[in-house]
Design a protein around this motif. Structure first.
Motif, PDB file in Angstrom:
ATOM      1  N   ASP A 119       5.988  -9.203  -4.288  1.00 24.46           N
ATOM      2  CA  ASP A 119       5.862  -8.459  -3.029  1.00 24.46           C
ATOM      3  C   ASP A 119       6.405  -9.308  -1.877  1.00 24.46           C
ATOM      4  O   ASP A 119       5.674  -9.684  -0.956  1.00 24.46           O
ATOM      5  CB  ASP A 119       4.384  -8.119  -2.806  1.00 24.46           C
ATOM      6  CG  ASP A 119       4.148  -7.277  -1.553  1.00 24.46           C
ATOM      7  OD1 ASP A 119       5.088  -6.584  -1.103  1.00 24.46           O
ATOM      8  OD2 ASP A 119       3.015  -7.312  -1.036  1.00 24.46           O
ATOM      9  N   LYS A 162       6.244  -0.613  -6.489  1.00 23.62           N
ATOM     10  CA  LYS A 162       5.330  -0.311  -5.399  1.00 23.62           C
ATOM     11  C   LYS A 162       4.413   0.830  -5.816  1.00 23.62           C
ATOM     12  O   LYS A 162       4.853   1.852  -6.331  1.00 23.62           O
ATOM     13  CB  LYS A 162       6.110   0.064  -4.142  1.00 23.62           C
ATOM     14  CG  LYS A 162       5.245   0.220  -2.898  1.00 23.62           C
ATOM     15  CD  LYS A 162       6.101   0.441  -1.662  1.00 23.62           C
ATOM     16  CE  LYS A 162       5.246   0.578  -0.409  1.00 23.62           C
ATOM     17  NZ  LYS A 162       6.074   0.775   0.810  1.00 23.62           N
ATOM     18  N   TYR A 170      -0.395  -0.831   0.905  1.00 23.61           N
ATOM     19  CA  TYR A 170       0.029  -0.399  -0.424  1.00 23.61           C
ATOM     20  C   TYR A 170      -0.337  -1.444  -1.493  1.00 23.61           C
ATOM     21  O   TYR A 170      -0.514  -2.621  -1.212  1.00 23.61           O
ATOM     22  CB  TYR A 170       1.533  -0.122  -0.455  1.00 23.61           C
ATOM     23  CG  TYR A 170       2.412  -1.327  -0.174  1.00 23.61           C
ATOM     24  CD1 TYR A 170       2.781  -2.215  -1.189  1.00 23.61           C
ATOM     25  CD2 TYR A 170       2.905  -1.570   1.116  1.00 23.61           C
ATOM     26  CE1 TYR A 170       3.597  -3.308  -0.929  1.00 23.61           C
ATOM     27  CE2 TYR A 170       3.713  -2.655   1.388  1.00 23.61           C
ATOM     28  CZ  TYR A 170       4.066  -3.518   0.356  1.00 23.61           C
ATOM     29  OH  TYR A 170       4.858  -4.601   0.622  1.00 23.61           O
ATOM     30  N   MET A 172       0.622  -2.912  -5.559  1.00 25.73           N
ATOM     31  CA  MET A 172       1.775  -3.119  -6.428  1.00 25.73           C
ATOM     32  C   MET A 172       1.325  -2.991  -7.882  1.00 25.73           C
ATOM     33  O   MET A 172       0.287  -3.549  -8.274  1.00 25.73           O
ATOM     34  CB  MET A 172       2.375  -4.511  -6.209  1.00 25.73           C
ATOM     35  CG  MET A 172       2.962  -4.749  -4.836  1.00 25.73           C
ATOM     36  SD  MET A 172       4.490  -3.811  -4.517  1.00 25.73           S
ATOM     37  CE  MET A 172       5.626  -4.573  -5.687  1.00 25.73           C
TER      38      MET A 172
END
Length: 209
Positions: A119, A162, A170, A172
């Motif tokens: 990320d 994602k 958000y 992952m």
């Protein structure tokens, strides 16, 4: 059958079966070799896992996979905003490494634990460095551009994408695999981070020589 005939028959059977029986008897006595005598092959031997990459550490310094040639490597892909899986896995990984380090400090000095973020949009060099340091000063945190991360993850057969949005941001989706890699960068085994720290230490002790 008289005595002489019995002796003659016995000698004939002995001559016939002894050459066959002897190897079987020796095999039974040897037991096929002790575990110490029979070298165990690494579970991931020959697997197409791993490959060159260049990422950056907490200071922004470029770090390449080849920088660790000659050392064993533990590598895990995750992200610092992970609410559960990553912290649990990395903690187990480094607790197991700490046990191994306490028992075999000289061998542990030849192992480099590595955490690679999946990320990079949120995991800046500073953040990934802080995340890694929270588990151990020996753990090296790495990040990079999205293209660099994607390439590195692909070479290690790590799925990442994602996920859903949450109130905290958000998530992952990703594979939860901690690899032990050899001195030449070859795949050796997966560390059992889903078990106990003792299991992780035992797996390291089995392969790091």
């Amino acid at each position: 059958m008289n005595r002489h005939a019995m002796i003659k028959t016995f000698r004939g059977l002995t001559a016939l079966f002894l050459p066959l029986a002897l190897p079987l008897a020796l095999g039974a006595c040897s037991g096929g070799g002790s575990p110490q005598q029979t070298a165990q092959r690494p579970p991931l031997e020959g697997a197409a896992i791993g490959g060159p990459f260049t990422l950056v550490d907490k200071t922004g310094r470029a770090v390449s996979w080849s920088d660790f040639d000659g050392k064993y490597r533990i590598i895990y892909f995750g992200y610092s905003f992970c609410p559960d899986a990553c912290p649990v896995d990395v903690q187990k990984m480094m607790q197991g490494f700490a046990l191994f380090e306490k028992a075999q400090p000289q061998l542990a000095a030849q192992v480099q634990p590595i955490f690679v973020t999946i990320d990079p949009a949120r995991d800046t060099p500073e953040i990934v460095g802080e995340f890694a340091a929270a588990f151990s000063p020996r753990l090296l945190g790495l990040t990079g551009t999205q293209a660099q991360i994607d390439a590195a993850a692909k070479s290690f057969a790590i799925y990442h994408a994602k996920g859903k949005e949450t109130p905290g941001g958000y998530l992952m989706d990703h594979s939860r695999t901690a690899y032990l890699m050899g001195r030449k960068g070859e795949a050796i085994a997966m560390l059992p981070v889903d078990k106990t720290k003792e299991d992780v230490a035992a797996e390291l002790a089995k392969w790091v020589k």
